[in-house]
Design an enzyme around this catalytic site. Sequence first.
Site, PDB file in Angstrom:
ATOM      1  N   CYS A   3       0.857  -1.190   0.000  1.00 11.80           N
ATOM      2  CA  CYS A   3       0.000   0.000   0.000  1.00 11.80           C
ATOM      3  C   CYS A   3       0.892   1.239   0.000  1.00 11.80           C
ATOM      4  O   CYS A   3       1.715   1.412   0.908  1.00 11.80           O
ATOM      5  CB  CYS A   3      -0.909  -0.033   1.235  1.00 11.80           C
ATOM      6  SG  CYS A   3      -1.784   1.513   1.521  1.00 11.80           S
ATOM      7  N   ASP A  29       0.037  16.417  -2.121  1.00  8.95           N
ATOM      8  CA  ASP A  29      -0.279  15.462  -3.179  1.00  8.95           C
ATOM      9  C   ASP A  29       0.753  15.580  -4.300  1.00  8.95           C
ATOM     10  O   ASP A  29       1.191  16.673  -4.644  1.00  8.95           O
ATOM     11  CB  ASP A  29      -1.692  15.735  -3.723  1.00  8.95           C
ATOM     12  CG  ASP A  29      -2.233  14.574  -4.522  1.00  8.95           C
ATOM     13  OD1 ASP A  29      -3.154  13.892  -4.029  1.00  8.95           O
ATOM     14  OD2 ASP A  29      -1.736  14.334  -5.661  1.00  8.95           O
ATOM     15  N   HIS A  45      -3.655   1.342   8.572  1.00  4.95           N
ATOM     16  CA  HIS A  45      -4.362   1.096   7.312  1.00  4.95           C
ATOM     17  C   HIS A  45      -5.859   0.894   7.525  1.00  4.95           C
ATOM     18  O   HIS A  45      -6.286  -0.009   8.233  1.00  4.95           O
ATOM     19  CB  HIS A  45      -3.778  -0.136   6.614  1.00  4.95           C
ATOM     20  CG  HIS A  45      -4.381  -0.374   5.261  1.00  4.95           C
ATOM     21  ND1 HIS A  45      -3.899   0.225   4.115  1.00  4.95           N
ATOM     22  CD2 HIS A  45      -5.449  -1.104   4.870  1.00  4.95           C
ATOM     23  CE1 HIS A  45      -4.639  -0.143   3.084  1.00  4.95           C
ATOM     24  NE2 HIS A  45      -5.586  -0.954   3.509  1.00  4.95           N
ATOM     25  N   ASN A  84     -12.784  10.241  -1.635  1.00  5.39           N
ATOM     26  CA  ASN A  84     -13.266   9.356  -2.693  1.00  5.39           C
ATOM     27  C   ASN A  84     -13.322   7.947  -2.110  1.00  5.39           C
ATOM     28  O   ASN A  84     -12.334   7.484  -1.539  1.00  5.39           O
ATOM     29  CB  ASN A  84     -12.317   9.386  -3.889  1.00  5.39           C
ATOM     30  CG  ASN A  84     -12.250  10.761  -4.548  1.00  5.39           C
ATOM     31  OD1 ASN A  84     -13.231  11.490  -4.561  1.00  5.39           O
ATOM     32  ND2 ASN A  84     -11.095  11.112  -5.064  1.00  5.39           N
ATOM     33  N   HIS A  95      -6.243   3.323   0.612  1.00  2.00           N
ATOM     34  CA  HIS A  95      -5.904   3.616   2.016  1.00  2.00           C
ATOM     35  C   HIS A  95      -6.638   4.914   2.312  1.00  2.00           C
ATOM     36  O   HIS A  95      -6.397   5.925   1.629  1.00  2.00           O
ATOM     37  CB  HIS A  95      -4.384   3.752   2.168  1.00  2.00           C
ATOM     38  CG  HIS A  95      -3.896   4.072   3.555  1.00  2.00           C
ATOM     39  ND1 HIS A  95      -2.913   3.316   4.205  1.00  2.00           N
ATOM     40  CD2 HIS A  95      -4.209   5.068   4.404  1.00  2.00           C
ATOM     41  CE1 HIS A  95      -2.667   3.836   5.393  1.00  2.00           C
ATOM     42  NE2 HIS A  95      -3.435   4.920   5.538  1.00  2.00           N
ATOM     43  N   HIS A  97      -8.104   8.322   2.888  1.00  2.00           N
ATOM     44  CA  HIS A  97      -7.456   9.636   2.898  1.00  2.00           C
ATOM     45  C   HIS A  97      -8.475  10.719   2.587  1.00  2.00           C
ATOM     46  O   HIS A  97      -9.466  10.483   1.889  1.00  2.00           O
ATOM     47  CB  HIS A  97      -6.297   9.691   1.900  1.00  2.00           C
ATOM     48  CG  HIS A  97      -6.675   9.326   0.498  1.00  2.00           C
ATOM     49  ND1 HIS A  97      -6.800   8.027   0.077  1.00  2.00           N
ATOM     50  CD2 HIS A  97      -6.973  10.095  -0.573  1.00  2.00           C
ATOM     51  CE1 HIS A  97      -7.148   7.999  -1.190  1.00  2.00           C
ATOM     52  NE2 HIS A  97      -7.271   9.247  -1.620  1.00  2.00           N
ATOM     53  N   HIS A  99      -8.702  14.573   0.978  1.00  2.00           N
ATOM     54  CA  HIS A  99      -8.025  15.611   0.213  1.00  2.00           C
ATOM     55  C   HIS A  99      -8.386  16.966   0.829  1.00  2.00           C
ATOM     56  O   HIS A  99      -9.574  17.240   1.067  1.00  2.00           O
ATOM     57  CB  HIS A  99      -8.507  15.603  -1.239  1.00  2.00           C
ATOM     58  CG  HIS A  99      -8.220  14.335  -1.982  1.00  2.00           C
ATOM     59  ND1 HIS A  99      -7.127  14.181  -2.797  1.00  2.00           N
ATOM     60  CD2 HIS A  99      -8.885  13.156  -2.028  1.00  2.00           C
ATOM     61  CE1 HIS A  99      -7.146  12.976  -3.327  1.00  2.00           C
ATOM     62  NE2 HIS A  99      -8.197  12.323  -2.879  1.00  2.00           N
TER      63      HIS A  99
END
Length: 111
Positions: A3, A29, A45, A84, A95, A97, A99
């Site tokens: 990952c 990013d 994770h 997302n 994994h 996250h 944004h």
Amino acid sequence: MDCIFCKIANGEIPSNKVYEDEKILAFHDIAPQTPVHVVIIPKAHIACADEIDDTNCDVVAHIFSKIPLIAKELNLDGYRIINNCKENGGQTVMHLHFHLLGGKKLGEKIA
Ligand code: 5GP
Ligand code: ZN
């Protein structure tokens, strides 16, 4: 586990860090969609938002408790937070996250 974000969390893959503590990490990013585009992850994770439950939701609250600090660090006066979830939600790294997008006046629509 293979990952990318676990590898970023444990330092195997370098990242441009914005904030780090024992539970979470925020980094720029690699392909920014806005002038400021940071990804915030739990170090442990969790595959996606659909995997959040009573046993692991504390870290999600922790992420949100640190967002104002991270935004201040980045001089963001207003921002958008996006998650997302799974393939149909546009997730490419499996994994969890969030944004954090900003650095300009964003439009009102997402999709
Ligand atoms: P997703 O599409 O899963 O919501 O978002 C994954 C994000 O991770 C994308 O915006 C992508 O540019 C970013 N990303 C993928 N690999 C790396 C990497 O190795 N380093 C960094 N800093 N960002 C990455
Ligand atoms: Zn992971």
